[in-house]
Design an enzyme around this catalytic site. Structure first.
Site, PDB file in Angstrom:
ATOM      1  N   HIS A   7       0.822  -1.221   0.000  1.00  0.00           N
ATOM      2  CA  HIS A   7       0.000   0.000   0.000  1.00  0.00           C
ATOM      3  C   HIS A   7       0.848   1.260   0.000  1.00  0.00           C
ATOM      4  O   HIS A   7       2.030   1.226   0.347  1.00  0.00           O
ATOM      5  CB  HIS A   7      -0.946   0.019   1.199  1.00  0.00           C
ATOM      6  CG  HIS A   7      -0.280   0.099   2.543  1.00  0.00           C
ATOM      7  ND1 HIS A   7       0.128  -1.011   3.255  1.00  0.00           N
ATOM      8  CD2 HIS A   7       0.057   1.165   3.310  1.00  0.00           C
ATOM      9  CE1 HIS A   7       0.661  -0.628   4.398  1.00  0.00           C
ATOM     10  NE2 HIS A   7       0.654   0.700   4.462  1.00  0.00           N
ATOM     11  N   GLU A  43      -8.316   5.054   9.859  1.00  0.00           N
ATOM     12  CA  GLU A  43      -7.832   4.779   8.504  1.00  0.00           C
ATOM     13  C   GLU A  43      -8.773   3.907   7.690  1.00  0.00           C
ATOM     14  O   GLU A  43      -9.633   3.213   8.236  1.00  0.00           O
ATOM     15  CB  GLU A  43      -6.461   4.109   8.607  1.00  0.00           C
ATOM     16  CG  GLU A  43      -6.488   2.881   9.500  1.00  0.00           C
ATOM     17  CD  GLU A  43      -5.714   1.733   8.927  1.00  0.00           C
ATOM     18  OE1 GLU A  43      -5.908   1.436   7.729  1.00  0.00           O
ATOM     19  OE2 GLU A  43      -4.935   1.116   9.662  1.00  0.00           O
ATOM     20  N   GLN A  59      -3.871   3.393   1.454  1.00  0.00           N
ATOM     21  CA  GLN A  59      -4.240   3.534   2.869  1.00  0.00           C
ATOM     22  C   GLN A  59      -4.397   5.033   3.163  1.00  0.00           C
ATOM     23  O   GLN A  59      -3.422   5.781   3.116  1.00  0.00           O
ATOM     24  CB  GLN A  59      -3.137   2.951   3.771  1.00  0.00           C
ATOM     25  CG  GLN A  59      -3.455   3.082   5.258  1.00  0.00           C
ATOM     26  CD  GLN A  59      -2.341   2.553   6.157  1.00  0.00           C
ATOM     27  OE1 GLN A  59      -1.171   2.572   5.784  1.00  0.00           O
ATOM     28  NE2 GLN A  59      -2.704   2.097   7.335  1.00  0.00           N
ATOM     29  N   HIS A  83       3.990   7.220   3.696  1.00  0.00           N
ATOM     30  CA  HIS A  83       4.876   6.049   3.693  1.00  0.00           C
ATOM     31  C   HIS A  83       4.511   5.076   2.580  1.00  0.00           C
ATOM     32  O   HIS A  83       3.433   5.171   1.996  1.00  0.00           O
ATOM     33  CB  HIS A  83       4.845   5.332   5.055  1.00  0.00           C
ATOM     34  CG  HIS A  83       3.527   4.731   5.402  1.00  0.00           C
ATOM     35  ND1 HIS A  83       2.522   5.415   6.051  1.00  0.00           N
ATOM     36  CD2 HIS A  83       3.016   3.473   5.194  1.00  0.00           C
ATOM     37  CE1 HIS A  83       1.478   4.620   6.242  1.00  0.00           C
ATOM     38  NE2 HIS A  83       1.745   3.435   5.719  1.00  0.00           N
ATOM     39  N   GLU A 133       7.440   0.756   5.363  1.00  0.00           N
ATOM     40  CA  GLU A 133       6.723  -0.203   6.214  1.00  0.00           C
ATOM     41  C   GLU A 133       6.816  -1.583   5.570  1.00  0.00           C
ATOM     42  O   GLU A 133       6.645  -1.712   4.360  1.00  0.00           O
ATOM     43  CB  GLU A 133       5.251   0.237   6.310  1.00  0.00           C
ATOM     44  CG  GLU A 133       4.348  -0.704   7.098  1.00  0.00           C
ATOM     45  CD  GLU A 133       2.880  -0.257   7.078  1.00  0.00           C
ATOM     46  OE1 GLU A 133       2.583   0.867   6.601  1.00  0.00           O
ATOM     47  OE2 GLU A 133       2.034  -1.042   7.527  1.00  0.00           O
TER      48      GLU A 133
HETATM   49  N1  CMX Z   1       8.585  10.411   5.503  1.00  0.00           N
HETATM   50  C1  CMX Z   1       9.862  10.831   5.331  1.00  0.00           C
HETATM   51  N2  CMX Z   1      10.560  11.493   6.275  1.00  0.00           N
HETATM   52  C2  CMX Z   1       9.933  11.725   7.435  1.00  0.00           C
HETATM   53  C3  CMX Z   1       8.619  11.310   7.704  1.00  0.00           C
HETATM   54  C4  CMX Z   1       7.935  10.626   6.675  1.00  0.00           C
HETATM   55  N3  CMX Z   1       6.693  10.205   6.843  1.00  0.00           N
HETATM   56  N4  CMX Z   1       8.268  11.680   8.945  1.00  0.00           N
HETATM   57  C5  CMX Z   1       9.321  12.318   9.459  1.00  0.00           C
HETATM   58  N5  CMX Z   1      10.332  12.357   8.556  1.00  0.00           N
HETATM   59  C6  CMX Z   1      11.639  12.985   8.720  1.00  0.00           C
HETATM   60  C7  CMX Z   1      11.474  14.439   9.099  1.00  0.00           C
HETATM   61  O1  CMX Z   1      11.374  15.244   7.945  1.00  0.00           O
HETATM   62  C8  CMX Z   1      12.699  14.729   9.913  1.00  0.00           C
HETATM   63  O2  CMX Z   1      13.777  15.019   9.061  1.00  0.00           O
HETATM   64  P1  CMX Z   1      14.688  16.317   9.325  1.00  0.00           P
HETATM   65  O3  CMX Z   1      15.353  16.039  10.657  1.00  0.00           O
HETATM   66  O4  CMX Z   1      15.628  16.321   8.179  1.00  0.00           O
HETATM   67  O5  CMX Z   1      13.741  17.468   9.363  1.00  0.00           O
HETATM   68  C9  CMX Z   1      12.992  13.406  10.605  1.00  0.00           C
HETATM   69  O6  CMX Z   1      12.319  12.397   9.824  1.00  0.00           O
HETATM   70  C10 CMX Z   1      12.445  13.384  12.029  1.00  0.00           C
HETATM   71  O7  CMX Z   1      11.086  13.774  11.931  1.00  0.00           O
HETATM   72  P2  CMX Z   1      10.174  14.363  13.091  1.00  0.00           P
HETATM   73  O8  CMX Z   1       9.182  15.270  12.456  1.00  0.00           O
HETATM   74  O9  CMX Z   1      11.014  14.858  14.221  1.00  0.00           O
HETATM   75  O10 CMX Z   1       9.350  13.093  13.493  1.00  0.00           O
HETATM   76  P3  CMX Z   1       9.699  11.949  14.539  1.00  0.00           P
HETATM   77  O11 CMX Z   1      11.168  11.655  14.577  1.00  0.00           O
HETATM   78  O12 CMX Z   1       8.991  12.257  15.786  1.00  0.00           O
HETATM   79  O13 CMX Z   1       8.942  10.753  13.795  1.00  0.00           O
HETATM   80  C11 CMX Z   1       9.169   8.737  12.585  1.00  0.00           C
HETATM   81  C12 CMX Z   1       9.372  10.255  12.570  1.00  0.00           C
HETATM   82  C13 CMX Z   1       9.471   8.231  11.175  1.00  0.00           C
HETATM   83  C14 CMX Z   1      10.098   8.113  13.617  1.00  0.00           C
HETATM   84  C15 CMX Z   1       7.680   8.474  12.942  1.00  0.00           C
HETATM   85  O14 CMX Z   1       6.882   9.026  11.932  1.00  0.00           O
HETATM   86  C16 CMX Z   1       7.334   7.015  13.128  1.00  0.00           C
HETATM   87  O15 CMX Z   1       7.613   6.405  14.147  1.00  0.00           O
HETATM   88  N6  CMX Z   1       6.658   6.382  12.116  1.00  0.00           N
HETATM   89  C17 CMX Z   1       6.253   4.980  12.177  1.00  0.00           C
HETATM   90  C18 CMX Z   1       4.812   4.797  12.612  1.00  0.00           C
HETATM   91  C19 CMX Z   1       3.818   5.418  11.668  1.00  0.00           C
HETATM   92  O16 CMX Z   1       4.163   6.102  10.698  1.00  0.00           O
HETATM   93  N7  CMX Z   1       2.491   5.186  11.936  1.00  0.00           N
HETATM   94  C20 CMX Z   1       1.398   5.697  11.134  1.00  0.00           C
HETATM   95  C21 CMX Z   1       1.026   4.739  10.007  1.00  0.00           C
HETATM   96  C22 CMX Z   1       0.321   3.497  10.531  1.00  0.00           C
HETATM   97  C23 CMX Z   1       0.014   2.448   9.460  1.00  0.00           C
HETATM   98  O17 CMX Z   1       0.539   2.472   8.350  1.00  0.00           O
HETATM   99  O18 CMX Z   1      -0.802   1.563   9.745  1.00  0.00           O
HETATM  100 CO    CO Z   2       0.705   1.674   6.329  1.00  0.00          CO
END
Ligand code: CMX
Ligand code: CO
Length: 140
Positions: A7, A43, A59, A83, A133
């Protein structure tokens, strides 16, 4: 290791409005609606196509609160692709293999995803800026 694109995860402010858009514009059909408290999202999965290795979906995700992963993403970047989810046969094994190559794992162990799948995220900073993911589809 990657079997297919499972997805594309898209962050939005209004889930119902975006579902309506994808239905009326592309003729997609919602196959599942869920609230995932752990991930902080409301979602929907919309079916796109079936392939030899399984189906693919869009998604759509709306944050449950501003102080969630998707809420913070929307505040920072606005609506759009959040993602990519790839299908794998065994998510725990895939995590181990990818982790051994030095990619930071957000999830050390699989969590619960949509439609009973096991999912785990890889850090976007180690995947060329793409939040990635891994998805192991539930057995039917
Ligand atoms: N895609 C690409 N880069 C991303 C991003 C994304 N979705 N989200 C954050 N970033 C980048 C930011 O731009 C930032 O980069 P810079 O330091 O260069 O600015 C860096 O990662 C840190 O970002 P942040 O805003 O401080 O965010 P966090 O570190 O708090 O969180 C992440 C980032 C990836 C650890 C967090 O989004 C995460 O844990 N994701 C996994 C869980 C998830 O996404 N759940 C929702 C979907 C559920 C599902 O699919 O079912
Ligand atoms: Co997902």
């Amino acid at each position: 290791m990657l079997l297919r694109i499972d997805h594309v995860g898209i962050a939005c402010h209004d889930l119902e409005e975006k579902i309506e858009f994808y239905e009326s514009t592309f003729g997609l059909t919602v196959v599942s609606r869920e609230i995932n408290e752990e991930q902080g999202v409301r979602e929907a999965m919309l079916h796109v196509a079936d392939g030899a290795q399984g189906a693919s979906y869009v998604q759509l995700m709306e944050p449950l609160h501003p102080d969630t992963v998707v809420g913070k993403f929307l505040a920072k970047r606005g609506e759009g692709v959040h993602h990519i989810g790839y299908g794998v046969a065994d998510v725990a094994k895939a995590l181990e293999e990818v982790g051994a190559k030095g990619v930071r794992l957000i999830d050390e162990r699989p969590r619960h995803g949509s439609m009973g799948a096991s999912i785990a995220f890889l850090h976007p900073k180690d995947v060329g800026g793409v939040l990635t993911e891994l998805v192991q589809t539930a057995r039917r």
